[in-house]
Write a protein that holds these residues in place. Structure first.
Motif, PDB file in Angstrom:
ATOM      1  N   TRP A 132      65.101  10.650  35.437  1.00 42.92           N
ATOM      2  CA  TRP A 132      64.981  10.750  34.211  1.00 42.92           C
ATOM      3  C   TRP A 132      65.001   8.974  33.712  1.00 42.92           C
ATOM      4  O   TRP A 132      64.689   7.918  34.227  1.00 42.92           O
ATOM      5  CB  TRP A 132      66.738  10.192  34.577  1.00 42.92           C
ATOM      6  CG  TRP A 132      66.862  12.110  34.098  1.00 42.92           C
ATOM      7  CD1 TRP A 132      67.679  12.748  35.236  1.00 42.92           C
ATOM      8  CD2 TRP A 132      67.420  13.059  32.939  1.00 42.92           C
ATOM      9  NE1 TRP A 132      68.292  13.538  35.105  1.00 42.92           N
ATOM     10  CE2 TRP A 132      67.471  14.005  33.729  1.00 42.92           C
ATOM     11  CE3 TRP A 132      66.650  13.073  32.241  1.00 42.92           C
ATOM     12  CZ2 TRP A 132      67.521  15.751  33.101  1.00 42.92           C
ATOM     13  CZ3 TRP A 132      67.224  14.120  31.278  1.00 42.92           C
ATOM     14  CH2 TRP A 132      67.425  15.248  31.801  1.00 42.92           C
ATOM     15  N   THR A 133      64.820   9.438  32.774  1.00 39.66           N
ATOM     16  CA  THR A 133      63.455   8.003  31.797  1.00 39.66           C
ATOM     17  C   THR A 133      64.497   8.460  30.517  1.00 39.66           C
ATOM     18  O   THR A 133      64.366   9.585  29.827  1.00 39.66           O
ATOM     19  CB  THR A 133      61.923   8.255  31.046  1.00 39.66           C
ATOM     20  OG1 THR A 133      61.884   7.793  32.420  1.00 39.66           O
ATOM     21  CG2 THR A 133      62.160   6.656  30.269  1.00 39.66           C
ATOM     22  N   THR A 134      65.391   7.444  29.817  1.00 36.25           N
ATOM     23  CA  THR A 134      65.744   7.778  28.451  1.00 36.25           C
ATOM     24  C   THR A 134      65.940   6.746  27.205  1.00 36.25           C
ATOM     25  O   THR A 134      65.689   5.376  27.438  1.00 36.25           O
ATOM     26  CB  THR A 134      67.736   7.944  28.931  1.00 36.25           C
ATOM     27  OG1 THR A 134      67.966   8.828  29.982  1.00 36.25           O
ATOM     28  CG2 THR A 134      68.264   7.758  27.881  1.00 36.25           C
TER      29      THR A 134
ATOM     30  N   ASP B 264      67.370   5.724  24.410  1.00 32.59           N
ATOM     31  CA  ASP B 264      68.287   5.082  22.621  1.00 32.59           C
ATOM     32  C   ASP B 264      67.408   5.252  22.191  1.00 32.59           C
ATOM     33  O   ASP B 264      67.573   4.053  21.454  1.00 32.59           O
ATOM     34  CB  ASP B 264      69.479   4.284  23.582  1.00 32.59           C
ATOM     35  CG  ASP B 264      70.528   4.540  24.680  1.00 32.59           C
ATOM     36  OD1 ASP B 264      70.705   5.538  25.364  1.00 32.59           O
ATOM     37  OD2 ASP B 264      70.696   3.811  24.792  1.00 32.59           O
TER      38      ASP B 264
ATOM     39  N   SER C 130      69.436  10.590  21.815  1.00 34.26           N
ATOM     40  CA  SER C 130      69.094  10.081  22.440  1.00 34.26           C
ATOM     41  C   SER C 130      68.077  10.505  23.336  1.00 34.26           C
ATOM     42  O   SER C 130      67.564  11.966  22.961  1.00 34.26           O
ATOM     43  CB  SER C 130      69.721   8.746  23.854  1.00 34.26           C
ATOM     44  OG  SER C 130      70.166  10.948  24.523  1.00 34.26           O
TER      45      SER C 130
ATOM     46  N   ASP D 168      65.539  11.877  26.624  1.00 34.75           N
ATOM     47  CA  ASP D 168      65.318  11.903  27.860  1.00 34.75           C
ATOM     48  C   ASP D 168      64.375  12.708  28.988  1.00 34.75           C
ATOM     49  O   ASP D 168      63.991  13.739  28.052  1.00 34.75           O
ATOM     50  CB  ASP D 168      66.951  12.219  28.195  1.00 34.75           C
ATOM     51  CG  ASP D 168      68.143  11.703  27.883  1.00 34.75           C
ATOM     52  OD1 ASP D 168      68.269  10.975  28.734  1.00 34.75           O
ATOM     53  OD2 ASP D 168      69.379  12.691  27.934  1.00 34.75           O
TER      54      ASP D 168
ATOM     55  N   GLU E 169      62.243  14.567  32.025  1.00 28.02           N
ATOM     56  CA  GLU E 169      62.621  14.576  33.550  1.00 28.02           C
ATOM     57  C   GLU E 169      61.400  15.354  34.246  1.00 28.02           C
ATOM     58  O   GLU E 169      60.399  16.240  33.471  1.00 28.02           O
ATOM     59  CB  GLU E 169      63.942  15.049  33.654  1.00 28.02           C
ATOM     60  CG  GLU E 169      64.417  15.748  35.163  1.00 28.02           C
ATOM     61  CD  GLU E 169      66.044  16.504  34.421  1.00 28.02           C
ATOM     62  OE1 GLU E 169      65.964  16.843  36.243  1.00 28.02           O
ATOM     63  OE2 GLU E 169      65.420  16.981  34.353  1.00 28.02           O
TER      64      GLU E 169
ATOM     65  N   SER F  93      63.915  15.750  26.716  1.00 25.84           N
ATOM     66  CA  SER F  93      65.177  16.423  25.707  1.00 25.84           C
ATOM     67  C   SER F  93      66.026  15.673  25.203  1.00 25.84           C
ATOM     68  O   SER F  93      65.664  14.337  25.399  1.00 25.84           O
ATOM     69  CB  SER F  93      66.979  16.615  26.634  1.00 25.84           C
ATOM     70  OG  SER F  93      66.644  17.798  27.880  1.00 25.84           O
TER      71      SER F  93
ATOM     72  N   GLU G  91      69.337  14.744  22.065  1.00 28.61           N
ATOM     73  CA  GLU G  91      70.729  14.569  22.123  1.00 28.61           C
ATOM     74  C   GLU G  91      71.027  14.154  20.538  1.00 28.61           C
ATOM     75  O   GLU G  91      70.911  12.728  20.877  1.00 28.61           O
ATOM     76  CB  GLU G  91      71.301  14.371  23.923  1.00 28.61           C
ATOM     77  CG  GLU G  91      73.147  14.401  23.832  1.00 28.61           C
ATOM     78  CD  GLU G  91      74.053  13.560  24.904  1.00 28.61           C
ATOM     79  OE1 GLU G  91      74.976  13.742  24.389  1.00 28.61           O
ATOM     80  OE2 GLU G  91      72.660  13.456  25.523  1.00 28.61           O
TER      81      GLU G  91
ATOM     82  N   SER H  64      66.010  21.135  24.334  1.00 29.61           N
ATOM     83  CA  SER H  64      65.067  20.459  25.134  1.00 29.61           C
ATOM     84  C   SER H  64      64.104  21.599  25.826  1.00 29.61           C
ATOM     85  O   SER H  64      64.154  22.472  25.559  1.00 29.61           O
ATOM     86  CB  SER H  64      65.974  21.345  26.720  1.00 29.61           C
ATOM     87  OG  SER H  64      67.298  19.997  26.763  1.00 29.61           O
TER      88      SER H  64
END
Length: 98
Positions: A7-9, A11, A42, A44, A46, A57, A59, A71
């Motif tokens: 995962w790369t998130t 913010d 954020s 995300d 994947e 995604s 959120e 997503s």
């Protein structure tokens, strides 16, 4: 994206500029501007288990009462198109700031 961190998130600095809207039947639901201003957002990224597709995604959360998640599963070609678009947008912004 690596094996150790699938995962790369990111913010987002401006969650108040985020909204996720859905329409179910005759009801429209919205998290974000203009009704509720999110205090967290954020993005995300994947890969699927077979690494054939990329899942993006978004959120956003507005206090304790509103959370929205959207997503999209992209093929490699679609993910490449998204990367190209983002690269172009960032380059144009950098050109304006010079």
């Amino acid at each position: 994206m690596s094996e150790s961190d699938p995962w790369t998130t990111i913010d987002l600095a401006r969650p108040d500029c985020t909204s996720i809207d859905v329409s179910v039947g005759e009801s429209d639901l919205s998290v974000g501007a203009p009704g509720e201003s999110p205090d967290y957002a954020s993005i995300d990224v994947e890969t699927t288990d077979d690494e054939d597709r990329v899942i993006v995604s978004i959120e956003t959360t507005a206090g304790d009462h509103g959370t929205g998640i959207a997503s999209a599963e992209l093929t490699a070609a679609e993910a490449g198109q998204l990367a190209d678009i983002l690269t172009d947008v960032v380059a144009k912004r950098e050109d304006r700031s010079d």
